[in-house]
Design a protein around this motif. Structure first.
Motif, mmCIF file in Angstrom:
data_model
loop_
_atom_site.group_PDB
_atom_site.id
_atom_site.type_symbol
_atom_site.label_atom_id
_atom_site.label_comp_id
_atom_site.label_asym_id
_atom_site.label_seq_id
_atom_site.Cartn_x
_atom_site.Cartn_y
_atom_site.Cartn_z
ATOM 1 N N ASN A 98 0.714 -1.163 -0.136
ATOM 2 C CA ASN A 98 0.071 -0.052 0.075
ATOM 3 C C ASN A 98 1.154 1.188 0.065
ATOM 4 O O ASN A 98 1.049 2.026 1.099
ATOM 5 N N ALA A 99 1.449 1.623 -1.149
ATOM 6 C CA ALA A 99 2.731 2.662 -1.184
ATOM 7 C C ALA A 99 1.744 3.907 -1.393
ATOM 8 O O ALA A 99 0.582 3.793 -1.929
ATOM 9 N N THR A 100 2.213 5.063 -0.788
ATOM 10 C CA THR A 100 1.385 6.342 -0.717
ATOM 11 C C THR A 100 2.172 7.180 -1.685
ATOM 12 O O THR A 100 3.324 6.922 -2.054
ATOM 13 N N LEU A 101 1.711 8.157 -1.782
ATOM 14 C CA LEU A 101 2.325 9.272 -2.707
ATOM 15 C C LEU A 101 3.534 9.804 -1.901
ATOM 16 O O LEU A 101 4.557 10.044 -2.420
ATOM 17 N N GLU A 102 3.619 9.961 -0.642
ATOM 18 C CA GLU A 102 4.840 10.250 0.029
ATOM 19 C C GLU A 102 6.069 9.287 -0.064
ATOM 20 O O GLU A 102 6.989 9.628 -0.111
ATOM 21 N N ASP A 103 5.623 7.972 -0.300
ATOM 22 C CA ASP A 103 6.656 6.960 -0.714
ATOM 23 C C ASP A 103 7.245 7.255 -1.884
ATOM 24 O O ASP A 103 8.572 7.264 -2.170
ATOM 25 N N PHE A 104 6.411 7.537 -2.955
ATOM 26 C CA PHE A 104 6.813 7.860 -4.267
ATOM 27 C C PHE A 104 7.728 9.003 -4.201
ATOM 28 O O PHE A 104 8.929 9.080 -5.051
ATOM 29 N N GLU A 105 7.420 10.358 -3.669
ATOM 30 C CA GLU A 105 7.828 11.548 -3.806
ATOM 31 C C GLU A 105 9.482 11.056 -2.901
ATOM 32 O O GLU A 105 10.492 11.678 -3.286
ATOM 33 N N GLY A 106 9.386 10.517 -1.782
ATOM 34 C CA GLY A 106 10.688 10.046 -0.921
ATOM 35 C C GLY A 106 11.522 9.530 -1.950
ATOM 36 O O GLY A 106 12.846 9.865 -1.865
ATOM 37 N N ALA A 107 10.905 8.446 -2.666
ATOM 38 C CA ALA A 107 11.965 7.622 -3.498
ATOM 39 C C ALA A 107 12.335 8.471 -4.483
ATOM 40 O O ALA A 107 13.720 8.335 -4.956
ATOM 41 N N ALA A 108 11.629 9.251 -5.081
ATOM 42 C CA ALA A 108 12.084 10.431 -6.375
ATOM 43 C C ALA A 108 13.085 11.256 -5.691
ATOM 44 O O ALA A 108 13.924 11.596 -6.441
ATOM 45 N N GLN A 109 13.019 11.777 -4.623
ATOM 46 C CA GLN A 109 13.949 12.469 -3.951
ATOM 47 C C GLN A 109 15.246 11.941 -3.827
ATOM 48 O O GLN A 109 16.200 12.564 -4.104
ATOM 49 N N ARG A 110 15.245 10.805 -3.039
ATOM 50 C CA ARG A 110 16.524 9.951 -3.210
ATOM 51 C C ARG A 110 17.238 9.768 -4.394
ATOM 52 O O ARG A 110 18.343 9.740 -4.692
ATOM 53 N N ILE A 111 16.287 9.105 -5.357
ATOM 54 C CA ILE A 111 16.970 9.071 -6.881
ATOM 55 C C ILE A 111 17.490 10.259 -7.629
ATOM 56 O O ILE A 111 18.775 9.899 -7.996
ATOM 57 N N GLU A 112 16.887 11.281 -7.292
ATOM 58 C CA GLU A 112 17.397 12.632 -8.029
ATOM 59 C C GLU A 112 18.820 13.039 -7.299
ATOM 60 O O GLU A 112 19.774 13.548 -8.080
ATOM 61 N N LYS B 185 20.962 10.862 -5.805
ATOM 62 C CA LYS B 185 21.900 9.937 -6.418
ATOM 63 C C LYS B 185 22.449 10.159 -7.539
ATOM 64 O O LYS B 185 23.616 9.815 -7.841
ATOM 65 N N LEU B 186 21.570 10.482 -8.595
ATOM 66 C CA LEU B 186 21.953 10.647 -10.035
ATOM 67 C C LEU B 186 22.389 11.916 -10.406
ATOM 68 O O LEU B 186 22.916 12.173 -11.493
ATOM 69 N N GLY B 187 22.400 12.809 -9.640
ATOM 70 C CA GLY B 187 22.837 14.253 -9.728
ATOM 71 C C GLY B 187 21.707 15.078 -10.501
ATOM 72 O O GLY B 187 22.109 16.043 -11.291
ATOM 73 N N LEU B 188 20.553 14.772 -10.337
ATOM 74 C CA LEU B 188 19.446 15.598 -10.938
ATOM 75 C C LEU B 188 18.592 16.453 -10.016
ATOM 76 O O LEU B 188 17.578 17.183 -10.590
ATOM 77 N N SER B 189 19.183 16.737 -8.947
ATOM 78 C CA SER B 189 18.750 17.697 -7.797
ATOM 79 C C SER B 189 18.364 18.999 -8.478
ATOM 80 O O SER B 189 19.085 19.498 -9.495
ATOM 81 N N GLY B 190 17.412 19.615 -8.288
ATOM 82 C CA GLY B 190 17.043 21.031 -9.112
ATOM 83 C C GLY B 190 16.275 21.081 -10.368
ATOM 84 O O GLY B 190 16.086 21.995 -10.886
ATOM 85 N N GLN B 191 16.619 19.754 -11.001
ATOM 86 C CA GLN B 191 16.122 19.717 -12.586
ATOM 87 C C GLN B 191 14.877 19.630 -12.441
ATOM 88 O O GLN B 191 13.934 19.154 -11.791
ATOM 89 N N PRO B 192 14.070 20.274 -13.622
ATOM 90 C CA PRO B 192 12.779 20.307 -13.730
ATOM 91 C C PRO B 192 12.176 18.678 -13.806
ATOM 92 O O PRO B 192 12.860 17.960 -14.434
ATOM 93 N N ARG B 193 11.137 18.586 -13.058
ATOM 94 C CA ARG B 193 10.526 16.993 -13.167
ATOM 95 C C ARG B 193 8.924 17.174 -13.088
ATOM 96 O O ARG B 193 8.365 18.185 -12.610
ATOM 97 N N ALA B 194 8.549 16.049 -13.612
ATOM 98 C CA ALA B 194 7.159 15.703 -13.520
ATOM 99 C C ALA B 194 6.921 14.382 -12.671
ATOM 100 O O ALA B 194 7.751 13.529 -12.770
ATOM 101 N N LEU B 195 5.564 14.425 -12.149
ATOM 102 C CA LEU B 195 5.512 13.196 -11.308
ATOM 103 C C LEU B 195 4.101 12.838 -11.478
ATOM 104 O O LEU B 195 3.010 13.830 -11.483
ATOM 105 N N VAL B 196 3.770 11.756 -11.878
ATOM 106 C CA VAL B 196 2.298 11.006 -12.638
ATOM 107 C C VAL B 196 2.019 9.875 -11.694
ATOM 108 O O VAL B 196 2.680 9.080 -11.680
ATOM 109 N N LEU B 197 1.049 9.626 -11.152
ATOM 110 C CA LEU B 197 0.533 8.491 -10.541
ATOM 111 C C LEU B 197 -0.623 7.935 -11.518
ATOM 112 O O LEU B 197 -1.265 8.309 -12.028
ATOM 113 N N HIS B 198 -0.331 6.401 -11.599
ATOM 114 C CA HIS B 198 -1.085 5.652 -12.298
ATOM 115 C C HIS B 198 -2.030 4.581 -11.403
ATOM 116 O O HIS B 198 -1.323 4.098 -10.560
#
Length: 411
Positions: free
Chosen positions: A73-87, A89-102
């Motif tokens: 039962n993942a929540t939006l907060e889980d996805f946002e936290g994962a996205a923050q960690r990923i960006e 780790k990959l050096g994408l902090s501050g880059q424009p981004r879009a987040l879409v839930l399906h």
């Protein structure tokens, strides 16, 4: 979460895919950060326009899908936290981004897309070894949430043989096949063969022909217009294909092999499978109707909640605005510092209201996903029983024909 990513161009195609309500029961554009436009397609056009000012890349987007386990039962907060960690780790902090839930088949998953173009330097962000880094993060996410590790992560760094890329998923969708089962089919054909003759025979048993490709060397074809790269679908390198099969020049071309398949009745066999699938579909039709009705009801409930929240937010904004003085009283309110205090209180109240609205949406979504999962389990159980009665062959191509009854696979 299973993390699948790719560097890509063609932002308009991606925007259509992400907002597609035909393959997804519910779609929500949660965030557009760093773009001027609040429209997803227009935002990707902005990234494309910046890319034209660079010289070393044509792939201006980094697209990532985040798929939690089926029973999570993942929540939006889980996805946002994962996205923050990923960006980070990959050096994408501050880059424009879009987040879409399906929402699909009672499961919630997310897509995050970053622009790779740094607007200040007009260069593309480099993402070396991003697949390995995502594997590290995925492994940590499973452990932190207490989820059962999938086979590809149990031995960390060992990828599942059935893993597939975006291009394979798109091709299998056109061919109306399940990508994992189709890849397993090709890999099984490769494993049971030791030369050209046995490999060709193994493919032929599954309705494919072995041909000489225009550019790919060895390819498999069927009676459709699809051409399957054997190095991609079998998961082997071109030199391994040549070592076992010889030179592709000795094979007939694609049109010749396809004509042989058609003449030998492969098209008729495919139509027979489709007829059997239709027969199964007619026997499970009431449950499919129930699924369609449930999706319509859930969409209506979400629209009603959105309308209610919009009306309430408008009224709450009016009330916050009414707290400020008018006319000459505004001067005294500003000088005394009361206006600054009211602004802070209003900002806090706005944040609380937005958090409340978000909780309401998450509660509704979680309840609906629970209902959909329960119905989907009933449909799958009924399908499995019908398959046993019909003695359906355990093949990817026959299973794919009733894919629309058991629901689309996450991508």
């Amino acid at each position: 979460m299973i993390l699948k990513a790719s560097e890509r161009a063609y932002g308009q195609n991606l925007a259509r895919h992400l907002l597609n309500v035909e393959d997804n029961e519910h779609v929500e554009l949660v965030e557009l950060r760093g773009f001027i436009s609040d429209d997803l397609a227009e935002a990707f056009k902005e990234a494309e326009a910046l890319c034209r000012g660079t010289k070393r890349t044509s792939k201006y987007l980094f697209s990532l899908s985040l798929n939690p386990p089926e029973d999570a039962n993942a929540t939006l907060e889980d996805f946002e936290g994962a996205a923050q960690r990923i960006e980070e780790k990959l050096g994408l902090s501050g880059q424009p981004r879009a987040l879409v839930l399906h929402d699909k088949n009672g499961r919630l998953h997310a897509h995050v897309v970053w622009s790779k173009i740094d607007a200040e330097t007009m260069t593309a962000k480099q993402l070396p070894h991003f697949k390995r880094k995502l594997m590290d993060i995925a492994h940590d996410l499973y452990l932190e949430h207490g989820w059962q590790l999938p086979s590809g992560l149990e031995a960390h760094g060992k990828a599942r043989a059935e893993n597939y890329e975006l291009a394979e998923a798109q091709q299998s969708k056109r061919a109306k096949c399940d990508p994992e089962e189709l890849k397993r089919l090709f890999q099984n054909c490769w494993e049971v063969s030791d030369d050209l003759t046995s490999f060709r025979a193994a493919l032929r048993e599954q309705g494919f022909g072995l041909a000489r490709g225009d550019r790919r060397g060895f390819v498999a074809v069927d009676t459709s217009d699809e051409i399957y790269s054997l190095s991609r679908w079998c998961g082997v390198k071109a030199r391994e294909l040549k070592a076992r099969l010889g030179k592709p020049d000795e094979l007939p071309d694609i049109d010749t092999v396809r004509a042989v398949l058609i003449s030998e009745g492969e098209a008729e066999k495919q139509r027979a499978l489709e007829e059997r699938a239709e027969a199964l579909k007619s026997r499970i039709k009431p449950m499919l109707v129930a699924r369609k009705e449930m999706i319509a009801q859930h969409r209506a409930a979400r629209r009603a909640l959105s309308s209610q929240q919009t009306s309430r937010a408008t009224e709450e904004a009016r009330q916050r605005s009414s707290r400020f003085a008018r006319g000459l009283g505004l001067i005294w309110e500003f000088v005394s510092g009361k206006r600054a205090k009211l602004r802070k209180e209003n900002a806090l109240h706005l944040a609380e209201c937005q958090a409340r609205d978000r909780r309401e949406r998450e509660i509704l979504g979680a309840r609906q996903r629970k209902e959909r999962r329960e119905l989907e389990l009933q449909i799958r159980a009924r399908l499995n029983k019908l398959r046993e009665l019909e003695r359906e062959p355990d093949m990817a191509r026959s299973h794919s024909l009733i894919k629309d009854m058991s629901g689309p696979r996450l991508q």
